[in-house]
Design an enzyme around this catalytic site. Structure first.
Site, PDB file in Angstrom:
ATOM      1  N   TYR A 154       0.832  -1.215   0.000  1.00  0.00           N
ATOM      2  CA  TYR A 154       0.000   0.000   0.000  1.00  0.00           C
ATOM      3  C   TYR A 154       0.862   1.259   0.000  1.00  0.00           C
ATOM      4  O   TYR A 154       0.622   2.197  -0.754  1.00  0.00           O
ATOM      5  CB  TYR A 154      -0.910  -0.036   1.226  1.00  0.00           C
ATOM      6  CG  TYR A 154      -1.932   1.069   1.307  1.00  0.00           C
ATOM      7  CD1 TYR A 154      -3.105   1.010   0.555  1.00  0.00           C
ATOM      8  CD2 TYR A 154      -1.745   2.148   2.169  1.00  0.00           C
ATOM      9  CE1 TYR A 154      -4.066   2.008   0.660  1.00  0.00           C
ATOM     10  CE2 TYR A 154      -2.698   3.148   2.277  1.00  0.00           C
ATOM     11  CZ  TYR A 154      -3.855   3.074   1.523  1.00  0.00           C
ATOM     12  OH  TYR A 154      -4.795   4.070   1.626  1.00  0.00           O
ATOM     13  N   LYS A 158       0.881   4.005  -2.979  1.00  0.00           N
ATOM     14  CA  LYS A 158       0.518   5.398  -2.720  1.00  0.00           C
ATOM     15  C   LYS A 158       1.703   6.335  -2.971  1.00  0.00           C
ATOM     16  O   LYS A 158       1.519   7.474  -3.418  1.00  0.00           O
ATOM     17  CB  LYS A 158       0.014   5.550  -1.284  1.00  0.00           C
ATOM     18  CG  LYS A 158      -1.338   4.899  -1.026  1.00  0.00           C
ATOM     19  CD  LYS A 158      -2.450   5.509  -1.865  1.00  0.00           C
ATOM     20  CE  LYS A 158      -3.830   5.072  -1.399  1.00  0.00           C
ATOM     21  NZ  LYS A 158      -4.903   5.651  -2.235  1.00  0.00           N
TER      22      LYS A 158
END
Length: 248
Positions: A154, A158
């Site tokens: 993640y 991001k």
């Protein structure tokens, strides 16, 4: 109304921040495409917007599929005309410690956040260049700037979004297309598993505001970046994280 008659696509808009952004855009006069992989949930959000007097269209879309993104973008254009605002918000989490993370857990997160954002970027940018205007906003995360235990996939995705934002901002600025990101720290359905993990129990206490945001507190920043008020803002990352960046 700050977005009167603008056509906006919000991906991952069936819940959380995406839903709050879609609803906020509609209140500001935009015609909103509620794009999500869950058709019924997207229709529920769109119906709620219409019942409040706004304009909204539910659009089924798995952002990890270029074919679905291209089809969804064409559906929005047919219904409302060229897209003025794109919010790349769709996301998934697959938490696991890095030494236990599977290829599937890695690939799924990268496919949705990075590939999905790229596919949508390409789907809207040609019309924006031709019209010499547009707003593209990425929903990043405080995790992109600080990392997170158990979320290397993640955090990488991001963080990759931020590189995409800055590169696109450089390329597209000459066409009056502004590209920015919001890095929130919010209490949403997607982050529930991480937020309730005992290993992170004290994290919120280190925030100056001592709490997570609600999605409705994040949405106004997306409205600002989509509006004429942000006409000289591009390539930026705005942290909406309760002061978290100060205490890392």
């Amino acid at each position: 109304m700050q977005m009167k008659d603008k056509v906006a696509v919000v991906t991952g808009a069936a819940q959380g921040i995406g839903r709050a952004v879609a609803e906020a855009y509609a209140r500001e006069g935009a015609r909103v495409a509620v794009a999500d992989v869950r058709a019924e949930a997207a229709e529920e959000v769109a119906d709620g917007i219409r019942r409040q007097g706004g304009e909204a269209l539910a659009v089924l879309c798995d952002v990890s599929s270029r074919a679905e993104v291209d089809r969804a973008a064409a559906d929005v254009k047919e219904a409302y005309g060229p897209i003025d605002v794109l919010v790349n918000n769709a996301g998934v989490t697959r938490p696991a410690m890095l030494h236990k993370m599977t290829d599937t857990e890695w690939d799924q997160v990268i496919a949705v956040h990075l590939s999905g954002s790229f596919y949508w970027l390409q789907a809207v940018v040609h019309d924006m260049i031709e019209r010499e205007r547009g707003r593209i906003i990425f929903s990043s995360s405080s995790t992109a700037q600080n990392g997170s235990i158990g979320q290397i996939n993640y955090a990488a995705a991001k963080s990759g979004m931020l590189g995409m934002v800055r590169s696109a901002a450089r390329e597209l600025g000459r066409y009056n297309i502004l590209v920015n990101a919001v890095a929130p720290a919010a209490a949403t359905e997607m982050t529930l598993k991480v937020r309730t993990d005992p290993r992170f129990a004290d994290a919120v206490k280190r925030l100056p505001l001592r709490r997570h945001a609600e999605p409705e507190e994040i949405a106004p920043t997306f409205v600002y970046l989509a509006s004429d008020a942000s006409s000289f803002v591009t390539g930026q990352v705005i942290s909406v994280d309760g002061g978290g960046m100060m205490v890392r």
